[in-house]
Design a protein around this motif. Structure first.
Motif, PDB file in Angstrom:
ATOM      1  N   TYR A   5       0.859  -1.179   0.000  1.00  0.00           N
ATOM      2  CA  TYR A   5       0.000   0.000   0.000  1.00  0.00           C
ATOM      3  C   TYR A   5       0.895   1.228   0.000  1.00  0.00           C
ATOM      4  O   TYR A   5       1.912   1.264   0.699  1.00  0.00           O
ATOM      5  CB  TYR A   5      -0.891   0.045   1.236  1.00  0.00           C
ATOM      6  CG  TYR A   5      -1.904  -1.054   1.356  1.00  0.00           C
ATOM      7  CD1 TYR A   5      -2.533  -1.594   0.240  1.00  0.00           C
ATOM      8  CD2 TYR A   5      -2.278  -1.538   2.595  1.00  0.00           C
ATOM      9  CE1 TYR A   5      -3.492  -2.592   0.360  1.00  0.00           C
ATOM     10  CE2 TYR A   5      -3.235  -2.533   2.737  1.00  0.00           C
ATOM     11  CZ  TYR A   5      -3.843  -3.055   1.605  1.00  0.00           C
ATOM     12  OH  TYR A   5      -4.783  -4.028   1.736  1.00  0.00           O
ATOM     13  N   ARG A  15      -4.647   9.591  -1.004  1.00  0.00           N
ATOM     14  CA  ARG A  15      -5.400   8.346  -0.835  1.00  0.00           C
ATOM     15  C   ARG A  15      -4.419   7.178  -0.828  1.00  0.00           C
ATOM     16  O   ARG A  15      -3.318   7.274  -1.357  1.00  0.00           O
ATOM     17  CB  ARG A  15      -6.392   8.165  -1.969  1.00  0.00           C
ATOM     18  CG  ARG A  15      -7.475   9.228  -1.987  1.00  0.00           C
ATOM     19  CD  ARG A  15      -8.479   8.923  -3.086  1.00  0.00           C
ATOM     20  NE  ARG A  15      -9.568   9.866  -3.033  1.00  0.00           N
ATOM     21  CZ  ARG A  15      -9.649  10.965  -3.780  1.00  0.00           C
ATOM     22  NH1 ARG A  15      -8.688  11.237  -4.635  1.00  0.00           N
ATOM     23  NH2 ARG A  15     -10.675  11.769  -3.673  1.00  0.00           N
ATOM     24  N   SER A  34      -8.831   4.066  -4.907  1.00  0.00           N
ATOM     25  CA  SER A  34      -8.226   3.925  -3.583  1.00  0.00           C
ATOM     26  C   SER A  34      -8.913   2.772  -2.852  1.00  0.00           C
ATOM     27  O   SER A  34      -9.985   2.316  -3.252  1.00  0.00           O
ATOM     28  CB  SER A  34      -8.354   5.227  -2.794  1.00  0.00           C
ATOM     29  OG  SER A  34      -9.717   5.577  -2.638  1.00  0.00           O
ATOM     30  N   ILE A  35      -8.288   2.316  -1.790  1.00  0.00           N
ATOM     31  CA  ILE A  35      -8.808   1.148  -1.084  1.00  0.00           C
ATOM     32  C   ILE A  35      -9.082   1.498   0.372  1.00  0.00           C
ATOM     33  O   ILE A  35      -8.554   2.472   0.900  1.00  0.00           O
ATOM     34  CB  ILE A  35      -7.827  -0.036  -1.190  1.00  0.00           C
ATOM     35  CG1 ILE A  35      -6.439   0.393  -0.730  1.00  0.00           C
ATOM     36  CG2 ILE A  35      -7.764  -0.556  -2.605  1.00  0.00           C
ATOM     37  CD1 ILE A  35      -5.461  -0.726  -0.646  1.00  0.00           C
ATOM     38  N   ALA A  36      -9.906   0.689   0.987  1.00  0.00           N
ATOM     39  CA  ALA A  36     -10.261   0.883   2.394  1.00  0.00           C
ATOM     40  C   ALA A  36      -9.859  -0.361   3.170  1.00  0.00           C
ATOM     41  O   ALA A  36      -9.881  -1.471   2.631  1.00  0.00           O
ATOM     42  CB  ALA A  36     -11.756   1.122   2.532  1.00  0.00           C
ATOM     43  N   PRO A  37      -9.484  -0.202   4.432  1.00  0.00           N
ATOM     44  CA  PRO A  37      -9.118  -1.377   5.230  1.00  0.00           C
ATOM     45  C   PRO A  37     -10.317  -2.297   5.408  1.00  0.00           C
ATOM     46  O   PRO A  37     -11.458  -1.838   5.502  1.00  0.00           O
ATOM     47  CB  PRO A  37      -8.662  -0.793   6.561  1.00  0.00           C
ATOM     48  CG  PRO A  37      -9.085   0.622   6.575  1.00  0.00           C
ATOM     49  CD  PRO A  37      -9.400   1.029   5.185  1.00  0.00           C
ATOM     50  N   GLU A  38     -10.028  -3.597   5.441  1.00  0.00           N
ATOM     51  CA  GLU A  38     -11.095  -4.575   5.637  1.00  0.00           C
ATOM     52  C   GLU A  38     -10.539  -5.876   6.178  1.00  0.00           C
ATOM     53  O   GLU A  38      -9.336  -6.098   6.151  1.00  0.00           O
ATOM     54  CB  GLU A  38     -11.855  -4.833   4.332  1.00  0.00           C
ATOM     55  CG  GLU A  38     -11.002  -5.452   3.246  1.00  0.00           C
ATOM     56  CD  GLU A  38     -11.790  -5.724   1.988  1.00  0.00           C
ATOM     57  OE1 GLU A  38     -12.530  -6.722   1.966  1.00  0.00           O
ATOM     58  OE2 GLU A  38     -11.672  -4.932   1.051  1.00  0.00           O
ATOM     59  N   TYR A  52      -1.560  -0.096   6.266  1.00  0.00           N
ATOM     60  CA  TYR A  52      -1.900   1.301   5.995  1.00  0.00           C
ATOM     61  C   TYR A  52      -0.950   2.237   6.737  1.00  0.00           C
ATOM     62  O   TYR A  52      -0.474   3.220   6.176  1.00  0.00           O
ATOM     63  CB  TYR A  52      -3.349   1.594   6.401  1.00  0.00           C
ATOM     64  CG  TYR A  52      -4.342   1.086   5.395  1.00  0.00           C
ATOM     65  CD1 TYR A  52      -4.962   1.956   4.516  1.00  0.00           C
ATOM     66  CD2 TYR A  52      -4.645  -0.266   5.317  1.00  0.00           C
ATOM     67  CE1 TYR A  52      -5.870   1.488   3.581  1.00  0.00           C
ATOM     68  CE2 TYR A  52      -5.546  -0.740   4.388  1.00  0.00           C
ATOM     69  CZ  TYR A  52      -6.154   0.141   3.520  1.00  0.00           C
ATOM     70  OH  TYR A  52      -7.034  -0.322   2.592  1.00  0.00           O
TER      71      TYR A  52
END
Length: 75
Positions: A5, A15, A34-38, A52
């Motif tokens: 990342y 982002r 862009s990506i989001a934590p999961e 991240y």
């Protein structure tokens, strides 16, 4: 090929994107969005967040200045 990342600056917005590298460590691609934590569990989410935070410690990449290399690193 590896990935991590990275923070990418685009039009004054910052982002986090996935960035892919060839064996020579050169950037070959970035995720379009862009990506989001999961995570499927809370522990997986915590682990993802560590990546991240690691991205925040690396130099910011300016989207319009990224030079993309060949996937093989031979070019």
């Amino acid at each position: 090929m590896t990935w991590d990342y990275r923070v990418i600056e685009d039009k004054e917005n910052f982002r986090i994107h996935e960035v892919y590298y060839n064996d020579a460590g050169e950037i070959t691609a970035i995720s379009e969005d862009s990506i989001a934590p999961e995570g499927e569990t809370l522990e997986e989410l915590k682990d993802d967040l560590k990546y991240y935070f690691a991205a925040l410690k690396r130099p910011v990449l300016k989207k319009d200045e990224i030079k993309f290399a060949s996937m093989t690193g031979d070019d």
